[in-house]
Design a protein around this motif. Structure first.
Motif, PDB file in Angstrom:
ATOM      1  N   GLY A 160      22.806  43.427 -15.655  1.00 38.27           N
ATOM      2  CA  GLY A 160      22.422  42.304 -14.803  1.00 38.27           C
ATOM      3  C   GLY A 160      21.784  42.754 -13.508  1.00 38.27           C
ATOM      4  O   GLY A 160      20.827  42.137 -13.025  1.00 38.27           O
ATOM      5  N   THR A 161      22.282  43.851 -12.928  1.00 38.15           N
ATOM      6  CA  THR A 161      21.726  44.375 -11.681  1.00 38.15           C
ATOM      7  C   THR A 161      20.288  44.845 -11.879  1.00 38.15           C
ATOM      8  O   THR A 161      19.394  44.515 -11.075  1.00 38.15           O
ATOM      9  N   LEU A 162      20.044  45.590 -12.938  1.00 34.68           N
ATOM     10  CA  LEU A 162      18.697  46.099 -13.197  1.00 34.68           C
ATOM     11  C   LEU A 162      17.717  44.957 -13.472  1.00 34.68           C
ATOM     12  O   LEU A 162      16.600  44.932 -12.920  1.00 34.68           O
ATOM     13  N   LEU A 163      18.120  44.006 -14.290  1.00 36.56           N
ATOM     14  CA  LEU A 163      17.231  42.890 -14.620  1.00 36.56           C
ATOM     15  C   LEU A 163      16.980  41.997 -13.407  1.00 36.56           C
ATOM     16  O   LEU A 163      15.856  41.528 -13.200  1.00 36.56           O
ATOM     17  N   SER A 164      18.005  41.770 -12.588  1.00 39.86           N
ATOM     18  CA  SER A 164      17.850  40.949 -11.379  1.00 39.86           C
ATOM     19  C   SER A 164      16.944  41.631 -10.367  1.00 39.86           C
ATOM     20  O   SER A 164      16.150  40.970  -9.678  1.00 39.86           O
ATOM     21  N   THR A 165      17.051  42.951 -10.266  1.00 40.66           N
ATOM     22  CA  THR A 165      16.197  43.703  -9.345  1.00 40.66           C
ATOM     23  C   THR A 165      14.733  43.589  -9.747  1.00 40.66           C
ATOM     24  O   THR A 165      13.853  43.354  -8.908  1.00 40.66           O
ATOM     25  N   ALA A 169      11.824  41.633  -7.601  1.00 40.46           N
ATOM     26  CA  ALA A 169      10.634  42.369  -7.186  1.00 40.46           C
ATOM     27  C   ALA A 169       9.356  41.674  -7.642  1.00 40.46           C
ATOM     28  O   ALA A 169       8.327  41.724  -6.968  1.00 40.46           O
ATOM     29  N   ILE A 170       9.413  40.990  -8.786  1.00 41.26           N
ATOM     30  CA  ILE A 170       8.237  40.295  -9.312  1.00 41.26           C
ATOM     31  C   ILE A 170       7.950  39.017  -8.531  1.00 41.26           C
ATOM     32  O   ILE A 170       6.801  38.724  -8.179  1.00 41.26           O
ATOM     33  N   PHE A 171       9.008  38.233  -8.241  1.00 43.95           N
ATOM     34  CA  PHE A 171       8.804  36.910  -7.646  1.00 43.95           C
ATOM     35  C   PHE A 171       8.904  36.883  -6.118  1.00 43.95           C
ATOM     36  O   PHE A 171       8.505  35.901  -5.501  1.00 43.95           O
ATOM     37  N   TRP A 178      14.556  41.703   1.520  1.00 49.07           N
ATOM     38  CA  TRP A 178      15.387  42.825   1.083  1.00 49.07           C
ATOM     39  C   TRP A 178      16.167  43.448   2.238  1.00 49.07           C
ATOM     40  O   TRP A 178      16.947  44.383   2.013  1.00 49.07           O
ATOM     41  N   LYS A 179      15.979  42.925   3.433  1.00 52.44           N
ATOM     42  CA  LYS A 179      16.637  43.483   4.610  1.00 52.44           C
ATOM     43  C   LYS A 179      18.064  42.942   4.724  1.00 52.44           C
ATOM     44  O   LYS A 179      18.300  41.744   4.626  1.00 52.44           O
ATOM     45  N   LEU A 180      19.030  43.847   4.912  1.00 59.05           N
ATOM     46  CA  LEU A 180      20.432  43.475   5.065  1.00 59.05           C
ATOM     47  C   LEU A 180      20.916  43.831   6.467  1.00 59.05           C
ATOM     48  O   LEU A 180      20.553  44.874   7.012  1.00 59.05           O
ATOM     49  N   SER A 181      21.704  42.940   7.044  1.00 58.84           N
ATOM     50  CA  SER A 181      22.273  43.172   8.380  1.00 58.84           C
ATOM     51  C   SER A 181      23.786  43.027   8.289  1.00 58.84           C
ATOM     52  O   SER A 181      24.333  42.595   7.272  1.00 58.84           O
ATOM     53  N   TRP A 182      24.448  43.377   9.388  1.00 61.72           N
ATOM     54  CA  TRP A 182      25.917  43.288   9.406  1.00 61.72           C
ATOM     55  C   TRP A 182      26.348  41.852   9.680  1.00 61.72           C
ATOM     56  O   TRP A 182      26.943  41.536  10.701  1.00 61.72           O
ATOM     57  N   ASN A 183      26.008  40.968   8.741  1.00 56.30           N
ATOM     58  CA  ASN A 183      26.378  39.556   8.854  1.00 56.30           C
ATOM     59  C   ASN A 183      26.516  38.998   7.438  1.00 56.30           C
ATOM     60  O   ASN A 183      26.790  39.734   6.497  1.00 56.30           O
ATOM     61  N   ILE A 184      26.273  37.704   7.276  1.00 60.37           N
ATOM     62  CA  ILE A 184      26.448  37.049   5.990  1.00 60.37           C
ATOM     63  C   ILE A 184      25.479  37.581   4.931  1.00 60.37           C
ATOM     64  O   ILE A 184      25.768  37.543   3.739  1.00 60.37           O
ATOM     65  N   THR A 185      24.310  38.110   5.370  1.00 62.30           N
ATOM     66  CA  THR A 185      23.333  38.635   4.417  1.00 62.30           C
ATOM     67  C   THR A 185      23.855  39.873   3.693  1.00 62.30           C
ATOM     68  O   THR A 185      23.396  40.200   2.603  1.00 62.30           O
TER      69      THR A 185
END
Length: 272
Positions: A160-165, A169-171, A178-185
């Motif tokens: 699931g991780t590979l297919l979701s990635t 990336a396509i859409f 793709w940026k993650l911060s020290w919060n809800i993201t």
């Protein structure tokens, strides 16, 4: 043990488990959630037991004798649950419960664009539920052929991780997505990966192995109650009449389905 040995049919099933559970169902689930609300999304999830039952019948995992009361109850319960989900989708209705008067007024006076998004989100959630139900059926079939729940859970999550990635990336070509911060993201994907997929997939696999997919999905309505309460208290989401009436029909249909299944089980025990 040859029964636990990996084979091409098992790998094929794992690929489709990743596709049905993560790439398709979860993507449509989150998109439908964005277009509707958390409470509505949880309520439509109550369709999963009925859809799972229908697919199980088509796959001959559930036997149906229309001249017996138990199968009749399961069939009627499935139809009633579908009717409840249809009512929720097509009829929004007035606000019944809301913590904020202003929010309730805005919800009732939705624009045509918002109503269009609501229907679009409802359609996506229905497709998501069908995909989830298919996932549970395939999961049950696979765990019987490859009885290693922990390994199967790991491989399903990896697929699931590979297919979701690849799908993301396509859409979505935005770097900011793709940026993650020290919060809800960061908290949301970590919690989703560990609790929703890692832990819940493993528990679902164990239950499906012992009780089957129909029994495993029977407790889905508990999610509706918890989500409605949390959505009302935390997100200040209003409860609409259509959602409440539809939920009542879904619960009624679910009860009839479970009663029929339990009655059928007792009849089989008496015959043996």
């Amino acid at each position: 043990d040859n029964h636990n040995r990996m084979s091409m049919p098992i790998l094929r099933n794992i690929f489709f488990l990743g596709f049905l559970g993560a790439a398709l169902a979860t993507t449509l689930y989150y998109t439908g959630l964005e277009y509707t609300s958390s409470t509505f999304t949880a309520i439509t999830g109550n369709l999963i037991p009925s859809i799972t039952f229908l697919i199980a019948v088509l796959c001959r995992m559930e036997n149906i004798d229309i001249f017996q009361r138990a199968p009749q109850a399961k069939i009627v319960g499935t139809v009633v649950a579908f009717g409840g989900a249809t009512l929720m989708t097509l009829y929004k209705g007035i606000v019944v419960i809301s913590l904020h008067t202003q929010h309730s007024h805005q919800t009732v006076t939705t624009t045509a664009s918002q109503d269009k998004n609501w229907l679009k989100g409802s359609f996506m959630l229905v497709i998501s539920n069908i995909s989830y139900s298919s996932f549970y059926i395939l999961q049950t079939k696979t765990i019987k052929e490859y009885p290693a729940p922990l390994t199967l859970t790991f491989l399903t999550c990896l697929s699931g991780t590979l297919l979701s990635t690849v799908t993301a990336a396509i859409f979505d070509h935005k770097i900011s997505s793709w940026k993650l911060s020290w919060n809800i993201t960061l908290l949301a994907p970590v919690y989703g990966g560990v609790a929703i997929y890692g832990v819940s997939y493993y528990i679902q696999t164990l239950v499906s192995q012992r009780k089957g997919p129909v029994f495993m999905t029977a407790f889905r309505p508990l999610c509706t109650i918890l989500t409605a309460i949390m959505g009302l208290l935390i997100l200040a989401e209003a409860l609409h009449l259509g959602s409440i009436l539809g939920a009542m029909l879904i619960f009624l249909g679910l009860y009839m389905t479970l009663w029929g299944k339990e009655n059928e089980k007792e009849r089989k025990l008496m015959n043996t």
